[in-house]
Design an enzyme around this catalytic site. Structure first.
Site, mmCIF file in Angstrom:
data_model
loop_
_atom_site.group_PDB
_atom_site.id
_atom_site.type_symbol
_atom_site.label_atom_id
_atom_site.label_comp_id
_atom_site.label_asym_id
_atom_site.label_seq_id
_atom_site.Cartn_x
_atom_site.Cartn_y
_atom_site.Cartn_z
ATOM 1 N N TYR A 24 0.819 -1.209 0.000
ATOM 2 C CA TYR A 24 0.000 0.000 0.000
ATOM 3 C C TYR A 24 0.853 1.260 0.000
ATOM 4 C CZ TYR A 24 -3.865 -3.098 0.767
ATOM 5 O OH TYR A 24 -4.786 -4.079 0.608
ATOM 6 N N TYR A 152 -12.192 -7.453 6.168
ATOM 7 C CA TYR A 152 -11.013 -7.522 5.293
ATOM 8 C C TYR A 152 -10.726 -8.981 4.987
ATOM 9 C CZ TYR A 152 -6.406 -7.335 3.328
ATOM 10 O OH TYR A 152 -5.347 -7.504 2.471
ATOM 11 N N LYS A 282 -1.595 -16.613 7.828
ATOM 12 C CA LYS A 282 -0.795 -15.802 8.752
ATOM 13 C C LYS A 282 0.024 -16.620 9.772
ATOM 14 C CE LYS A 282 -2.488 -11.218 8.098
ATOM 15 N NZ LYS A 282 -3.728 -10.855 7.431
#
Ligand SMILES: *Cc1c(COP(=O)(O)O)cnc(C)c1O
Length: 437
Positions: A24, A152, A282
């Site tokens: 980002y 998300y 993750k």
């Protein structure tokens, strides 16, 4: 470092700024970037020798800290055998053993495991499974998802399409993104008793559109990158009931919450409800190598298998990478053998105590803690560069975004380290009001 090319860290940073995209970020990158030389335990060592206590676990992943001897050995041992083989037509012990472990640890109905290389892809696969499930049963209308605001689920197109439609990237890619249904975000607050009206938006969307909804997708209990929000287990129970009533599959995205982060091994255990499909990622490999998994019930896999198109339409090149599977196995063993529940509960107490003074600050909108997650929500967005630089000066690594300064430290963080992180969080939002935009 090859010093013919870069004679100093500054030159390396210049090249990074000019040529290397960060998450980002713009190109060239106008955000501060800190060069890391090594990492061990809870600490990152920067190239100039400074040590930072890591309050991010490298985006929820490094739950055991860095450079862990047991995890290092697992990678090294596997490396001596093979680093990778294709998974089409071949299989190997690390993948099968990891699948067995995930089936055993996750809620009982989840029996079938699809390995992929990142969380976003695990979400893509979950969406495909759900749509293929209905297709195989002869229902080609059910191709939409029902998601909630502030969610998300990743950055690829399918995943992006179920992220929060305002904060997400929908506007830029609107012509290309499938349009799904979005219910109001679950009301904030783990302990907040559920009111009937809290579910109204979700229920009415189900009522009106269930004939075209393949699945609901939601992050159980904690909405992560979409706002670091916690919500009530009761909400999740009602979502399950409504999915059953309206004949819609339920996908839990446990990519951020899985493996102990919220105080339970999986966040859905807070509510005692079971999804039809679950995504993991993750912390799966303890932060070592990218790996993700999508688990499904036998009902889902059987229906696909009996359909006109019986194979699941996905197969990444690096599917079930043996190095990643081996380190995932070692990481899960390490977690289960540790007293992780006590550690997470202790971190939760320390974060509650440490962050409490922020409540009375005029800049602060909310302070919340669940498991090893501590969040200060501000009234205005933070200015990323100065606040990050100030945190680094205090010896702490955090990555604030939007109106959030938050931490999810490795589970091995000691009391003094959690206190250092919490104090730094409170002080930067108290002292440096100028850091707010
Ligand atoms: C991080 C995250 C993803 C995406 O995972 P990547 O590995 O970054 O692709 C998906 N869902 C949730 C809940 C996440 O936190």
């Amino acid at each position: 470092m090859d010093d013919r090319l870069f004679s100093s860290i500054d030159e390396l940073l210049d090249y990074d700024k000019a040529h290397v995209w960060h998450p980002y970020a713009s190109m060239p990158n106008d955000n501060l970037v800190f060069p890391v030389a090594s990492a061990r335990g809870t600490k990152l060592t920067l190239c100039d020798g400074r040590e930072l206590v890591d309050g991010m676990s490298s985006w929820w992943a490094a739950i055991h800290g860095y450079n862990h001897p047991v995890l290092n050995r697992a990678v090294r041992d596997q490396l001596e055998k093979m680093s990778h083989v294709m998974f089409g037509g071949l299989t190997h012990e690390p993948a099968v053993r990891l699948a067995e472990k995930l089936v055993r640890l996750t809620p009982e109905p989840l029996q079938k495991v699809f390995f992929s290389d990142s969380g976003s892809v695990a979400v893509e696969v979950a969406i495909k499974m759900a749509i293929q499930y209905w297709f195989s049963r002869g229902d080609t209308r059910k191709q939409k998802l029902l998601a909630v605001q502030s969610g998300y689920h990743g950055d690829t197109f399918g995943a992006m399409s179920v992220c929060d439609p305002v904060a997400g990237m929908h506007r830029i890619f609107s012509g290309l993104l499938p349009e799904h249904h979005f219910a109001k975000a679950p009301p904030g607050g783990y302990d907040r008793p559920l009111e009937e009206e809290d579910l109204e938006s979700f229920r009415s969307l189900m009522e009106a559109h269930s004939h075209e909804i393949a699945a609901v997708i939601i992050e159980p209990i904690v909405q992560g990158a979409g706002g670091m929000r916690f919500y009530s287990p009761e909400y999740l129970q009602r979502v399950r009931e409504l999915c059953d009533r309206y004949d819609v599959l339920l996908i839990f995205d446990e990519i951020a919450t899985g493996f102990g982060r919220t105080g339970k091994l999986f966040a859905c255990e807070h509510a005692g409800v079971v999804p039809d499909i679950m995504c993991l990622g993750k912390a799966l490999t303890g932060g070592y190598i990218s790996l993700a998994a999508t688990l499904a019930t036998e009902r889902v896999s059987d229906s696909i298998a009996r359909g006109e198109h019986p194979v699941l339409m996905h197969g990444p090149t690096f599917m079930a990478n043996p190095l990643a599977c081996a380190v995932a196995l070692a990481s899960i063993d390490l977690l289960l053998k540790s007293d992780w529940e006590e550690k997470v509960a202790r971190i939760e107490d320390e974060l509650r105590r440490g962050l409490a003074p922020a409540r009375s600050l005029p800049t602060v909108a909310d302070v919340r803690v669940l498991g090893a997650i501590g969040v200060i929500e501000l009234k205005r967005p933070v200015a990323m560069n100065p606040i990050t630089a100030d945190l680094v000066k205090r010896g702490v690594w955090l990555r604030p975004f939007g109106r959030l300064v938050y931490t999810m430290p490795p589970f091995i963080a000691e009391t003094d380290e959690v206190e250092l992180i919490a104090t730094a969080m409170v002080e930067v939002v108290a002292v440096d009001v100028n850091f707010l935009k």
